[in-house]
Design a protein around this motif. Structure first.
Motif, PDB file in Angstrom:
ATOM      1  N   HIS A 174      36.462  48.651  52.158  1.00 33.62           N
ATOM      2  CA  HIS A 174      37.297  47.662  51.468  1.00 33.62           C
ATOM      3  C   HIS A 174      36.486  46.484  50.935  1.00 33.62           C
ATOM      4  O   HIS A 174      36.851  45.885  49.922  1.00 33.62           O
ATOM      5  N   ASN A 175      35.433  46.132  51.635  1.00 32.16           N
ATOM      6  CA  ASN A 175      34.729  44.879  51.337  1.00 32.16           C
ATOM      7  C   ASN A 175      33.268  45.073  50.939  1.00 32.16           C
ATOM      8  O   ASN A 175      32.473  44.132  51.029  1.00 32.16           O
ATOM      9  N   GLY A 182      39.562  39.039  49.500  1.00 32.07           N
ATOM     10  CA  GLY A 182      40.404  40.220  49.706  1.00 32.07           C
ATOM     11  C   GLY A 182      41.694  39.912  50.445  1.00 32.07           C
ATOM     12  O   GLY A 182      41.983  38.769  50.797  1.00 32.07           O
ATOM     13  N   ASP A 183      42.460  40.978  50.720  1.00 32.36           N
ATOM     14  CA  ASP A 183      43.795  40.801  51.291  1.00 32.36           C
ATOM     15  C   ASP A 183      43.844  40.972  52.808  1.00 32.36           C
ATOM     16  O   ASP A 183      44.917  41.086  53.391  1.00 32.36           O
ATOM     17  N   TYR A 184      42.676  40.977  53.470  1.00 34.22           N
ATOM     18  CA  TYR A 184      42.686  41.036  54.934  1.00 34.22           C
ATOM     19  C   TYR A 184      43.328  39.765  55.487  1.00 34.22           C
ATOM     20  O   TYR A 184      43.155  38.680  54.919  1.00 34.22           O
ATOM     21  N   PRO A 185      44.064  39.867  56.610  1.00 39.71           N
ATOM     22  CA  PRO A 185      44.600  38.659  57.252  1.00 39.71           C
ATOM     23  C   PRO A 185      43.466  37.707  57.642  1.00 39.71           C
ATOM     24  O   PRO A 185      42.348  38.150  57.937  1.00 39.71           O
ATOM     25  N   TYR A 186      43.777  36.423  57.668  1.00 37.48           N
ATOM     26  CA  TYR A 186      42.767  35.405  57.976  1.00 37.48           C
ATOM     27  C   TYR A 186      42.095  35.678  59.318  1.00 37.48           C
ATOM     28  O   TYR A 186      40.877  35.534  59.458  1.00 37.48           O
ATOM     29  N   GLU A 206      22.973  47.701  59.857  1.00 34.13           N
ATOM     30  CA  GLU A 206      24.283  47.387  59.286  1.00 34.13           C
ATOM     31  C   GLU A 206      24.201  46.482  58.053  1.00 34.13           C
ATOM     32  O   GLU A 206      23.461  45.505  58.023  1.00 34.13           O
ATOM     33  N   ALA A 207      24.964  46.866  57.035  1.00 35.77           N
ATOM     34  CA  ALA A 207      25.252  45.994  55.895  1.00 35.77           C
ATOM     35  C   ALA A 207      26.741  46.204  55.632  1.00 35.77           C
ATOM     36  O   ALA A 207      27.136  46.974  54.766  1.00 35.77           O
ATOM     37  N   ASN A 208      27.567  45.529  56.409  1.00 37.17           N
ATOM     38  CA  ASN A 208      28.988  45.856  56.471  1.00 37.17           C
ATOM     39  C   ASN A 208      29.793  45.383  55.268  1.00 37.17           C
ATOM     40  O   ASN A 208      30.615  46.120  54.729  1.00 37.17           O
ATOM     41  N   HIS A 209      29.562  44.140  54.843  1.00 37.52           N
ATOM     42  CA  HIS A 209      30.439  43.581  53.813  1.00 37.52           C
ATOM     43  C   HIS A 209      29.686  42.634  52.885  1.00 37.52           C
ATOM     44  O   HIS A 209      28.649  42.071  53.244  1.00 37.52           O
ATOM     45  N   GLU A 210      30.225  42.492  51.696  1.00 37.12           N
ATOM     46  CA  GLU A 210      29.798  41.436  50.771  1.00 37.12           C
ATOM     47  C   GLU A 210      30.761  40.276  51.018  1.00 37.12           C
ATOM     48  O   GLU A 210      31.977  40.419  50.839  1.00 37.12           O
ATOM     49  N   GLU A 211      30.247  39.143  51.443  1.00 37.02           N
ATOM     50  CA  GLU A 211      31.122  38.078  51.941  1.00 37.02           C
ATOM     51  C   GLU A 211      32.144  37.619  50.906  1.00 37.02           C
ATOM     52  O   GLU A 211      33.311  37.374  51.243  1.00 37.02           O
ATOM     53  N   SER A 212      31.744  37.536  49.650  1.00 38.72           N
ATOM     54  CA  SER A 212      32.692  37.063  48.626  1.00 38.72           C
ATOM     55  C   SER A 212      33.857  38.040  48.453  1.00 38.72           C
ATOM     56  O   SER A 212      35.008  37.619  48.251  1.00 38.72           O
ATOM     57  N   ILE A 213      33.584  39.340  48.545  1.00 38.47           N
ATOM     58  CA  ILE A 213      34.662  40.349  48.430  1.00 38.47           C
ATOM     59  C   ILE A 213      35.610  40.213  49.618  1.00 38.47           C
ATOM     60  O   ILE A 213      36.842  40.239  49.466  1.00 38.47           O
ATOM     61  N   LEU A 214      35.041  40.049  50.812  1.00 35.85           N
ATOM     62  CA  LEU A 214      35.865  39.893  52.017  1.00 35.85           C
ATOM     63  C   LEU A 214      36.730  38.643  51.928  1.00 35.85           C
ATOM     64  O   LEU A 214      37.944  38.687  52.181  1.00 35.85           O
ATOM     65  N   GLN A 215      36.127  37.522  51.544  1.00 40.69           N
ATOM     66  CA  GLN A 215      36.855  36.249  51.494  1.00 40.69           C
ATOM     67  C   GLN A 215      38.003  36.287  50.498  1.00 40.69           C
ATOM     68  O   GLN A 215      39.064  35.705  50.731  1.00 40.69           O
TER      69      GLN A 215
END
Length: 270
Positions: free
Chosen positions: A231-232, A178-182, A167-176
């Motif tokens: 998304h991320n 982004g518009d996902y709920p906290y 797994e390489a699910n997300h780039e943390e900076s993009i996730l942080q």
């Protein structure tokens, strides 16, 4: 190149399914895509549902079990292997014949044809999630996605795998940013969530360095990054981040590893 091959029919946060084969024994790992797409993926590998001899399910989330009812019914020559916790916490398994279900716990091993399949624990917000390592004639192919941390148990499988889907699910900076709920961001970043590109790269580097220290006869590990968030993350971001970390650890493409990314909605072979 060994006998064991894996084909990702599709892999992302929205759906995952893989074919594992040694040319004689054919297995499915997860059925989180539509039954139609899974059958199309089989056809692209010149296979049909009648060729499948075992179906392995990692956990009960929809992106891994979406089509279990239809695929279990269609694959008349296959039993379904998963954890007891997965079965009891997913109503889709009510539609799978009881005699077709086989429970596995971490460190259990089953043999189908010439392939031995070992389950190992994952750290994910599911009831009893397990990853799988497939071995034949000393060759190992392991699949580890949907885990928030890399435990010693997982690290052991990473280091011993000749072929690895990781797994390489997300780039943390993009996730942080982004518009996902906290609450969702916290879940993804937590110990029972998903691995970031950086965490994935660090774990892969440790596994590859352990392989070098062990002096394995075939040191080059074939790696496919999987379960990317649409998304991320992007395939290019995941590849660049992971490859940079491996290079920083004096690990080189071609000598120590080969690296590719599983496509979201088309066949990717490894």
């Amino acid at each position: 190149m060994g006998k064991l091959k894996i084909a990702s029919i599709g892999s992302s946060s929205s759906g995952n399914a893989y074919i594992v084969s040694d040319g004689n024994t054919r297995l499915l790992l997860d059925v989180g895509l539509t039954a139609k797409r899974i059958k199309e993926g089989l056809a692209e590998c010149r296979l049909g549902v009648e060729d499948i001899q075992g179906i392995f399910i990692t956990h009960e989330h929809t992106d891994h079990v979406k089509s279990i009812r239809a695929i279990a019914k269609a694959c008349t020559n296959a039993k379904v292997y998963t954890s007891r916790g997965t079965i009891y916490n997913c109503d889709k398994f009510e539609y799978v014949k009881p005699e077709q279900l086989e429970c596995m716990a971490a460190q259990d091993v089953v043999r189908i044809g010439d392939i031995c399949v070992k389950a190992f624990s994952l750290s994910h917000d599911a009831s009893e999630p397990i990853g799988f390592s497939f071995t034949e004639d000393g060759e190992q192919l392991s699949v580890a996605t949907d885990t928030g941390i890399v435990t010693d148990e997982i690290a052991e499988e990473l280091a011993s795998a000749d072929t690895l889907v990781f797994e390489a699910n997300h780039e943390e900076s993009i996730l942080q940013m982004g518009d996902y709920p906290y609450s969702l961001k916290r879940r993804i970043l937590g110990e029972h969530g998903h691995l970031s590109n950086v965490t994935s790269g660090i774990a892969l580097a440790r596994g590859l360095l352990a392989r070098k220290e062990a002096g394995l006869p075939s040191p080059t590990q074939r790696i496919m990054l999987a379960h990317l968030s649409a998304h991320n993350n992007t395939p290019d971001t995941a590849l660049l981040t992971v490859k940079n970390i491996l290079n920083e650890n004096d690990l080189s493409q071609g000598n120590d590893f080969t690296l590719k990314v599983a496509a979201k909605d088309k066949l990717t072979m490894l």
